[in-house]
Design a protein around this motif. Structure first.
Motif, PDB file in Angstrom:
ATOM      1  N   LEU A 126      51.484  26.719  28.570  1.00 45.93           N
ATOM      2  CA  LEU A 126      51.062  27.181  29.882  1.00 45.93           C
ATOM      3  C   LEU A 126      51.362  26.065  30.882  1.00 45.93           C
ATOM      4  O   LEU A 126      50.817  24.965  30.750  1.00 45.93           O
ATOM      5  CB  LEU A 126      49.564  27.505  29.879  1.00 45.93           C
ATOM      6  CG  LEU A 126      48.990  28.052  31.174  1.00 45.93           C
ATOM      7  CD1 LEU A 126      49.606  29.419  31.501  1.00 45.93           C
ATOM      8  CD2 LEU A 126      47.475  28.174  31.065  1.00 45.93           C
ATOM      9  N   ILE A 134      43.696  34.922  25.793  1.00 47.67           N
ATOM     10  CA  ILE A 134      45.056  35.447  25.860  1.00 47.67           C
ATOM     11  C   ILE A 134      45.051  36.866  25.305  1.00 47.67           C
ATOM     12  O   ILE A 134      44.532  37.114  24.216  1.00 47.67           O
ATOM     13  CB  ILE A 134      46.044  34.589  25.027  1.00 47.67           C
ATOM     14  CG1 ILE A 134      46.002  33.122  25.440  1.00 47.67           C
ATOM     15  CG2 ILE A 134      47.463  35.165  25.111  1.00 47.67           C
ATOM     16  CD1 ILE A 134      46.436  32.843  26.850  1.00 47.67           C
ATOM     17  N   ASN A 146      47.733  40.560  25.269  1.00 41.55           N
ATOM     18  CA  ASN A 146      49.066  41.069  25.542  1.00 41.55           C
ATOM     19  C   ASN A 146      49.029  42.586  25.646  1.00 41.55           C
ATOM     20  O   ASN A 146      48.249  43.242  24.961  1.00 41.55           O
ATOM     21  CB  ASN A 146      50.036  40.632  24.443  1.00 41.55           C
ATOM     22  CG  ASN A 146      50.210  39.130  24.420  1.00 41.55           C
ATOM     23  OD1 ASN A 146      49.321  38.404  23.991  1.00 41.55           O
ATOM     24  ND2 ASN A 146      51.342  38.654  24.897  1.00 41.55           N
ATOM     25  N   PRO A 190      52.320  37.271  28.512  1.00 43.85           N
ATOM     26  CA  PRO A 190      50.900  37.346  28.157  1.00 43.85           C
ATOM     27  C   PRO A 190      49.999  37.380  29.391  1.00 43.85           C
ATOM     28  O   PRO A 190      50.367  36.885  30.456  1.00 43.85           O
ATOM     29  CB  PRO A 190      50.676  36.058  27.364  1.00 43.85           C
ATOM     30  CG  PRO A 190      51.690  35.108  27.898  1.00 43.85           C
ATOM     31  CD  PRO A 190      52.893  35.957  28.208  1.00 43.85           C
ATOM     32  N   VAL A 224      46.799  35.791  30.853  1.00 43.42           N
ATOM     33  CA  VAL A 224      46.021  34.570  30.680  1.00 43.42           C
ATOM     34  C   VAL A 224      44.763  34.729  31.519  1.00 43.42           C
ATOM     35  O   VAL A 224      44.846  34.948  32.734  1.00 43.42           O
ATOM     36  CB  VAL A 224      46.833  33.333  31.116  1.00 43.42           C
ATOM     37  CG1 VAL A 224      46.005  32.069  30.973  1.00 43.42           C
ATOM     38  CG2 VAL A 224      48.128  33.237  30.311  1.00 43.42           C
TER      39      VAL A 224
END
Length: 147
Positions: A73, A89, A91, A109, A111
């Motif tokens: 990140l 996290i 998805n 992803p 975050v």
């Protein structure tokens, strides 16, 4: 807080479940607030727009399906989200028929900062990940030696 959804009607969500996406989600930039609806111990959940009952995304904990999933990140992204230590996290999934053909977007992803309740979808540059990895690397009914 009560939010309206297409799938479940009106549901009550705690303030701690609502995350702010200051720039929206790519393709849905006008929506800034989403409720993270987790399903207990299950690796699945939903991200439901607080502003539009028809906008929701099915999510998964990527580490359940891809234990080696990792990315760096960028500091600028961590600073923007106010992330010090805690991070979540998730998805986005694409559900297909048959179910074994469902995919997970490992390239972008979500975050989330559970303390400040800020969030962002990060597109990973220079990554080998794609938007459509099979959720199950092989069919759940497939055993070793099967083709």
């Amino acid at each position: 807080m009560i939010i309206e959804t297409s799938s479940w009607g009106n549901i009550e969500v705690a303030e701690e479940q609502v995350f702010r996406f200051d720039k929206g989600i790519p393709g849905f930039e006008s929506y800034k607030q989403f409720a993270l609806l987790e399903m207990g111990e299950e690796p699945f959940g939903y991200l439901q727009s607080v502003e539009d009952k028809d906008v929701s995304f099915m999510l998964a904990d990527p580490f359940v399906f891809y234990p080696d999933y990792e990315f760096e990140l960028p500091d600028s992204e961590a600073d923007e989200l106010g992330i010090d230590e805690q991070i979540v996290i998730r998805n986005v999934l694409t559900i297909r028929e048959p179910l074994e053909q469902s995919t997970v977007n490992l390239l972008a992803p979500l975050v989330l900062n559970p303390i400040k309740r800020t969030a962002k979808q990060i597109v990973l540059n220079q990554s080998n990940y794609q938007t459509g990895h099979l959720l199950w690397k092989s069919s759940p009914s497939t055993t070793k030696g099967d083709k």
